[in-house]
Design an enzyme around this catalytic site. Structure first.
Site, PDB file in Angstrom:
ATOM      1  N   TYR A  15       0.782  -1.157   0.062  1.00  0.00           N
ATOM      2  CA  TYR A  15       0.292  -0.029   0.104  1.00  0.00           C
ATOM      3  C   TYR A  15       0.844   1.192  -0.207  1.00  0.00           C
ATOM      4  O   TYR A  15       0.687   2.257  -0.765  1.00  0.00           O
ATOM      5  CB  TYR A  15      -0.850  -0.060   1.289  1.00  0.00           C
ATOM      6  CG  TYR A  15      -1.929   1.200   1.329  1.00  0.00           C
ATOM      7  CD1 TYR A  15      -2.824   1.353   0.496  1.00  0.00           C
ATOM      8  CD2 TYR A  15      -1.719   2.185   2.328  1.00  0.00           C
ATOM      9  CE1 TYR A  15      -3.623   2.461   0.499  1.00  0.00           C
ATOM     10  CE2 TYR A  15      -2.389   3.218   2.502  1.00  0.00           C
ATOM     11  CZ  TYR A  15      -3.571   3.609   1.390  1.00  0.00           C
ATOM     12  OH  TYR A  15      -4.346   4.618   1.543  1.00  0.00           O
ATOM     13  N   THR A  46     -14.509   5.738   7.198  1.00  0.00           N
ATOM     14  CA  THR A  46     -15.011   5.315   6.055  1.00  0.00           C
ATOM     15  C   THR A  46     -15.758   3.920   6.036  1.00  0.00           C
ATOM     16  O   THR A  46     -15.243   3.107   7.085  1.00  0.00           O
ATOM     17  CB  THR A  46     -14.206   5.320   5.059  1.00  0.00           C
ATOM     18  OG1 THR A  46     -13.106   4.398   5.200  1.00  0.00           O
ATOM     19  CG2 THR A  46     -13.311   6.678   4.757  1.00  0.00           C
ATOM     20  N   ARG A  72     -12.369  -3.190   6.831  1.00  0.00           N
ATOM     21  CA  ARG A  72     -10.938  -3.639   7.262  1.00  0.00           C
ATOM     22  C   ARG A  72     -10.901  -4.173   8.990  1.00  0.00           C
ATOM     23  O   ARG A  72     -10.281  -5.156   9.244  1.00  0.00           O
ATOM     24  CB  ARG A  72      -9.796  -2.883   7.195  1.00  0.00           C
ATOM     25  CG  ARG A  72      -9.542  -2.744   5.513  1.00  0.00           C
ATOM     26  CD  ARG A  72      -8.503  -1.776   5.245  1.00  0.00           C
ATOM     27  NE  ARG A  72      -8.925  -0.456   5.110  1.00  0.00           N
ATOM     28  CZ  ARG A  72      -8.170   0.560   5.717  1.00  0.00           C
ATOM     29  NH1 ARG A  72      -7.194   0.503   6.688  1.00  0.00           N
ATOM     30  NH2 ARG A  72      -8.924   1.636   5.723  1.00  0.00           N
TER      31      ARG A  72
END
Length: 243
Positions: free
Chosen positions: A144, A179, A185
């Site tokens: 990432y 979010t 996650r």
């Protein structure tokens, strides 16, 4: 201010959705796209917004929106994926997927909108990167952070190449933001959801997570001619995480 033609990717939820709402509130016209078009259904019938299904990893799908990309004044590219793991965990398939979504899609979207912007002597490209990039190394975010750092490089190269033609390119680099993606996650990380969420909060010096509308406010500013002297920047908005 005269409303701009804005195109937003990954607009169905989270930061992308907040950016669409912010741009509309500021008087802009918005093309809102998402891979899952159903997430955009509640925009149907509203003024100044059109919605389309768009998989940004598919260049041919981007080409189908040529009539819109050619008239885009502001691109807000929000599509991305947060993958976990150290460099020892990254597989070839993960590498390909993450670069396709987090970097290559941004390249293709920029290629789609830039010719029209250049012909009109101006435009703003806004990419959602992350402080987990070239700004800060974050544990367990190897691929990432790598892809988000590459996105910074892409944005800066666009800024450098086209600064003389009225084009601005900037990256917004959020910290941890509340979010649906973060919620997913956290849910996938184990049964103790509250502990996992508290761990994310604990690393924010402000003692809270960011809000999507706070990120959107910065995107709306970058879309505005008032930000006309700003280009090639990586703007951290992270609750003090990188102090």
């Amino acid at each position: 201010m005269e409303g701009k033609n804005c195109l937003v990717t990954a607009a169905g939820q989270g930061i992308g959705r907040a950016i669409v709402d912010g741009l509309l509130a500021a008087g802009h016209k918005v093309i809102a796209t998402d891979r899952d078009a159903a997430l955009l259904d509640d925009y149907q019938g509203k003024s100044n917004v059109e919605t389309f299904a768009l998989d940004v990893t598919d260049p041919s799908a981007i080409d189908l929106l040529k009539d819109y990309t050619s008239s885009t004044d502001v691109l807000c590219h929000c599509a991305g994926y947060v993958d976990s793991g150290t460099i020892l965990d990254v597989t070839g398939a993960q590498y390909d997927f993450n670069f396709d979504l987090n970097v290559r899609s941004a390249m293709h979207m920029a290629q789609a909108v830039l010719p029209g912007m250049i012909s009109r002597d101006g435009g703003s490209l806004i990419f959602i990167s992350s402080v987990a990039s070239a700004i800060k190394g974050v544990p367990n975010r190897a691929i990432y952070g790598t892809t988000k750092a590459a996105l910074l490089g892409l944005s800066k190269s666009i800024a450098a190449d086209f600064v003389g033609q009225g084009i601005r390119s900037n990256c917004i680099c959020p910290g941890t933001v509340e979010t649906p993606s973060l919620a997913e996650r956290i849910a996938e990380s184990g049964p103790d959801i509250e502990t996992q969420r508290n761990a994310f909060v604990a690393r924010q010096p402000m003692g809270r997570l960011g809000r999507a509308d706070e990120i959107a406010a910065l995107a709306v500013y970058l879309a505005d001619p008032k930000a006309g002297f700003m280009t090639g920047q990586a703007l951290a908005i992270d609750g003090g995480w990188t102090i």
